[in-house]
Each structure stands twice: as structure tokens, then as C-alpha cells.
Scaffold this motif. Sequence first.
Motif, PDB file in Angstrom:
ATOM      1  N   GLN A  27      14.403  10.491 -10.596  1.00 24.37           N
ATOM      2  CA  GLN A  27      14.899  11.262 -11.733  1.00 24.37           C
ATOM      3  C   GLN A  27      13.882  11.295 -12.881  1.00 24.37           C
ATOM      4  OE1 GLN A  27      17.714  13.184 -11.854  1.00 24.37           O
ATOM      5  NE2 GLN A  27      17.685  12.723  -9.669  1.00 24.37           N
ATOM      6  N   ASP A  28      12.797  10.517 -12.750  1.00 26.87           N
ATOM      7  CA  ASP A  28      11.742  10.518 -13.769  1.00 26.87           C
ATOM      8  C   ASP A  28      11.095  11.886 -13.937  1.00 26.87           C
ATOM      9  OD1 ASP A  28      12.177   7.840 -14.145  1.00 26.87           O
ATOM     10  OD2 ASP A  28      10.405   7.178 -13.023  1.00 26.87           O
ATOM     11  N   TRP A  29      11.297  12.739 -12.955  1.00 23.57           N
ATOM     12  CA  TRP A  29      10.708  14.078 -13.019  1.00 23.57           C
ATOM     13  C   TRP A  29      11.536  15.042 -13.863  1.00 23.57           C
ATOM     14  CZ3 TRP A  29       6.041  15.796 -11.773  1.00 23.57           C
ATOM     15  CH2 TRP A  29       5.254  15.024 -10.936  1.00 23.57           C
ATOM     16  N   THR A  30      12.754  14.713 -14.181  1.00 26.95           N
ATOM     17  CA  THR A  30      13.665  15.649 -14.845  1.00 26.95           C
ATOM     18  C   THR A  30      13.053  16.274 -16.098  1.00 26.95           C
ATOM     19  OG1 THR A  30      15.533  14.382 -14.004  1.00 26.95           O
ATOM     20  CG2 THR A  30      15.985  15.926 -15.803  1.00 26.95           C
ATOM     21  N   HIS A  31      12.522  15.449 -17.003  1.00 25.56           N
ATOM     22  CA  HIS A  31      11.972  15.999 -18.252  1.00 25.56           C
ATOM     23  C   HIS A  31      10.687  16.800 -18.035  1.00 25.56           C
ATOM     24  CE1 HIS A  31      10.071  11.999 -17.959  1.00 25.56           C
ATOM     25  NE2 HIS A  31       9.067  12.533 -18.629  1.00 25.56           N
ATOM     26  N   LEU A  43       8.510  25.162  -5.792  1.00 26.90           N
ATOM     27  CA  LEU A  43       8.242  24.719  -4.429  1.00 26.90           C
ATOM     28  C   LEU A  43       8.635  23.259  -4.172  1.00 26.90           C
ATOM     29  CD1 LEU A  43       4.742  26.319  -3.763  1.00 26.90           C
ATOM     30  CD2 LEU A  43       6.866  26.852  -2.573  1.00 26.90           C
ATOM     31  N   TYR A  44       8.328  22.388  -5.116  1.00 26.34           N
ATOM     32  CA  TYR A  44       8.458  20.947  -4.868  1.00 26.34           C
ATOM     33  C   TYR A  44       9.470  20.240  -5.767  1.00 26.34           C
ATOM     34  CZ  TYR A  44       4.127  22.087  -2.493  1.00 26.34           C
ATOM     35  OH  TYR A  44       3.189  22.665  -1.688  1.00 26.34           O
ATOM     36  N   GLY A  45      10.059  20.962  -6.695  1.00 26.51           N
ATOM     37  CA  GLY A  45      10.951  20.338  -7.663  1.00 26.51           C
ATOM     38  C   GLY A  45      12.129  19.593  -7.060  1.00 26.51           C
ATOM     39  N   ALA A  46      12.816  20.206  -6.113  1.00 27.90           N
ATOM     40  CA  ALA A  46      13.984  19.561  -5.508  1.00 27.90           C
ATOM     41  C   ALA A  46      13.596  18.255  -4.822  1.00 27.90           C
ATOM     42  CB  ALA A  46      14.658  20.509  -4.516  1.00 27.90           C
ATOM     43  N   GLU A  47      12.491  18.286  -4.101  1.00 27.64           N
ATOM     44  CA  GLU A  47      12.014  17.075  -3.408  1.00 27.64           C
ATOM     45  C   GLU A  47      11.629  15.988  -4.416  1.00 27.64           C
ATOM     46  OE1 GLU A  47       8.227  15.716  -0.683  1.00 27.64           O
ATOM     47  OE2 GLU A  47       8.788  17.827  -0.679  1.00 27.64           O
ATOM     48  N   LEU A  48      10.967  16.379  -5.489  1.00 30.51           N
ATOM     49  CA  LEU A  48      10.566  15.410  -6.510  1.00 30.51           C
ATOM     50  C   LEU A  48      11.785  14.769  -7.166  1.00 30.51           C
ATOM     51  CD1 LEU A  48       7.611  17.348  -8.172  1.00 30.51           C
ATOM     52  CD2 LEU A  48       7.457  15.351  -6.664  1.00 30.51           C
ATOM     53  N   LEU A  49      12.798  15.564  -7.444  1.00 29.76           N
ATOM     54  CA  LEU A  49      14.021  15.030  -8.054  1.00 29.76           C
ATOM     55  C   LEU A  49      14.780  14.106  -7.111  1.00 29.76           C
ATOM     56  CD1 LEU A  49      15.388  18.065 -10.079  1.00 29.76           C
ATOM     57  CD2 LEU A  49      14.474  15.914 -10.979  1.00 29.76           C
ATOM     58  N   GLN A  50      14.706  14.380  -5.813  1.00 32.10           N
ATOM     59  CA  GLN A  50      15.353  13.490  -4.843  1.00 32.10           C
ATOM     60  C   GLN A  50      14.685  12.126  -4.825  1.00 32.10           C
ATOM     61  OE1 GLN A  50      15.252  15.512  -1.079  1.00 32.10           O
ATOM     62  NE2 GLN A  50      17.173  16.591  -1.460  1.00 32.10           N
ATOM     63  N   ARG A  51      13.395  12.122  -5.009  1.00 31.14           N
ATOM     64  CA  ARG A  51      12.641  10.856  -5.011  1.00 31.14           C
ATOM     65  C   ARG A  51      12.872  10.059  -6.282  1.00 31.14           C
ATOM     66  NH1 ARG A  51       6.642  12.336  -3.709  1.00 31.14           N
ATOM     67  NH2 ARG A  51       7.131  14.213  -2.575  1.00 31.14           N
ATOM     68  N   LEU A  92       0.829  -1.209   0.000  1.00 33.04           N
ATOM     69  CA  LEU A  92       0.000   0.000   0.000  1.00 33.04           C
ATOM     70  C   LEU A  92       0.864   1.259   0.000  1.00 33.04           C
ATOM     71  CD1 LEU A  92      -3.029  -0.681   2.374  1.00 33.04           C
ATOM     72  CD2 LEU A  92      -3.051  -0.348  -0.092  1.00 33.04           C
ATOM     73  N   VAL A  93       1.950   1.252   0.750  1.00 38.71           N
ATOM     74  CA  VAL A  93       2.848   2.410   0.785  1.00 38.71           C
ATOM     75  C   VAL A  93       3.466   2.618  -0.591  1.00 38.71           C
ATOM     76  CG1 VAL A  93       4.939   3.358   1.826  1.00 38.71           C
ATOM     77  CG2 VAL A  93       3.286   2.163   3.257  1.00 38.71           C
ATOM     78  N   SER A  94       3.884   1.524  -1.224  1.00 41.36           N
ATOM     79  CA  SER A  94       4.458   1.602  -2.571  1.00 41.36           C
ATOM     80  C   SER A  94       3.423   2.108  -3.578  1.00 41.36           C
ATOM     81  CB  SER A  94       4.969   0.219  -2.979  1.00 41.36           C
ATOM     82  OG  SER A  94       5.388   0.223  -4.304  1.00 41.36           O
ATOM     83  N   THR A  95       2.207   1.621  -3.465  1.00 38.87           N
ATOM     84  CA  THR A  95       1.137   2.057  -4.365  1.00 38.87           C
ATOM     85  C   THR A  95       0.833   3.536  -4.163  1.00 38.87           C
ATOM     86  OG1 THR A  95       0.185  -0.160  -4.369  1.00 38.87           O
ATOM     87  CG2 THR A  95      -1.254   1.632  -5.076  1.00 38.87           C
ATOM     88  N   LEU A  96       0.826   3.975  -2.903  1.00 36.85           N
ATOM     89  CA  LEU A  96       0.583   5.390  -2.634  1.00 36.85           C
ATOM     90  C   LEU A  96       1.664   6.254  -3.268  1.00 36.85           C
ATOM     91  CD1 LEU A  96      -0.905   7.750  -1.374  1.00 36.85           C
ATOM     92  CD2 LEU A  96       0.307   7.293   0.764  1.00 36.85           C
ATOM     93  N   SER A  97       2.891   5.809  -3.219  1.00 35.55           N
ATOM     94  CA  SER A  97       3.986   6.568  -3.826  1.00 35.55           C
ATOM     95  C   SER A  97       3.768   6.733  -5.335  1.00 35.55           C
ATOM     96  CB  SER A  97       5.308   5.855  -3.549  1.00 35.55           C
ATOM     97  OG  SER A  97       6.361   6.559  -4.143  1.00 35.55           O
ATOM     98  N   LYS A  98       3.354   5.663  -5.985  1.00 29.15           N
ATOM     99  CA  LYS A  98       3.076   5.720  -7.432  1.00 29.15           C
ATOM    100  C   LYS A  98       1.860   6.602  -7.721  1.00 29.15           C
ATOM    101  CE  LYS A  98       5.054   1.177  -8.140  1.00 29.15           C
ATOM    102  NZ  LYS A  98       4.765  -0.241  -8.258  1.00 29.15           N
ATOM    103  N   LEU A  99       0.838   6.463  -6.884  1.00 30.77           N
ATOM    104  CA  LEU A  99      -0.367   7.275  -7.064  1.00 30.77           C
ATOM    105  C   LEU A  99      -0.044   8.750  -6.853  1.00 30.77           C
ATOM    106  CD1 LEU A  99      -3.426   7.319  -7.562  1.00 30.77           C
ATOM    107  CD2 LEU A  99      -3.723   7.084  -5.089  1.00 30.77           C
TER     108      LEU A  99
END
Length: 183
Positions: free
Chosen positions: A124-128, A114-122, A80-87
Motif C-alpha cells: 500500500q506504500d504505492w498509494t500516494h 500498466l503496473y499500478g494494480a500489481e504494485l498496490l497488491q504488493r 537476497l530475495v527480500s533485498t531484491l524486492s526493496k531494490l
Amino acid sequence: MEKMQHAEELVREFLVFRGFTSTLESYEAELRTDIGKGFEIDKILDLIFSVYVPKFHADKLVALLGFFKHYLSPSSDTPLVSTLSKLETSLLRFYVVHAVQCNRNDKVVDFFALYGAELLQRSQDWTHWFAIPYKKNPHLDPEFRVFFSKEWYQALHLSSRNFFSEVFNATHILRINSFFFFC
């Protein structure tokens, strides 16, 4: 639902009994703005898909998702934790796509500020994704096209419903409720 109402009444009774009137006032105010919406799936989906995303409340969307991460963290239910992360990733991407569709690239830029640095830490799929507000037609770009489709939105909505159904219908009860049940 009945158990939740019973627990709320017990909390009120305790606060009144102890004379914690200002705490009771705060508690009542918090209930009126209940972020978990009493764990009612339709209300939570409405909050996400009809309020937070359309009105560009990224901070509230992120806070709501954080609330559920915290809610699930004591649980040993790793799937459930993994699914929440994907969701969470999909819902945040939906926020970005919705802002682009509404020609509100300023909201996308603010979101990544606001959230870019945190998203990139989680991931690298966010880069593009950082380029999306600067692309001329992101809905035609092969990297983003699927996220602009009606089918992807419908799948996201259904996945969200299924996820919250699983969480709320499982044996995950609030720790305070378990206390009241054993008293």
C-alpha cells in the motif's frame, strides 16, 4: 565469465551435434539481446540507469527485474530475495521520478495504468505515488522530496551495484552450468 563462455560453447556444440539448426539460430539471436548481460554488473547498471529509465522503457525494466526474481527464486537465500524486492521498489520509483523530472507525466500515467494494480497488491506504500503526476511541484512535497535528491539517486545506484555484486559473486551459478561442470 570463462565458465559462462564454456557453457555457451557446449550448448552450441550440442545443438549442432543434434542438427537443431533453427534452435541454434534462435539461441544466437537471444545471446545478442541477452537480458542478463552475461551477469556483468556494469552492463546491467548501464542498461537500467542509461537505457531503460532514460528512454522510458518501463516494460523492459519490469522484465529485467522479473528475470532476476526468477533467477533468485530457486535459491534459499531469503535475504537476497527480500533485498531484491526493496531494490525493485526503489528502481520503479526512480523510473517515476525520472519521468516527472523530464516533464513526461504521460509516462507516469502509462506506468501506473500498466503496473499500478500489481504494485498496490504488493504494498500500500504505492498509494500516494498515484498522485505524483498531478502534483504541481512533487520535488518540494515532503512525501517525495527525498526521491528527487541527488543523494537518494547515488544511494540507489550504489545499492544496485552492491546487490548485483553480491548475487553474481556469490555461489549462485546457473543450474545448466552446474550440469556442464559435472559432465
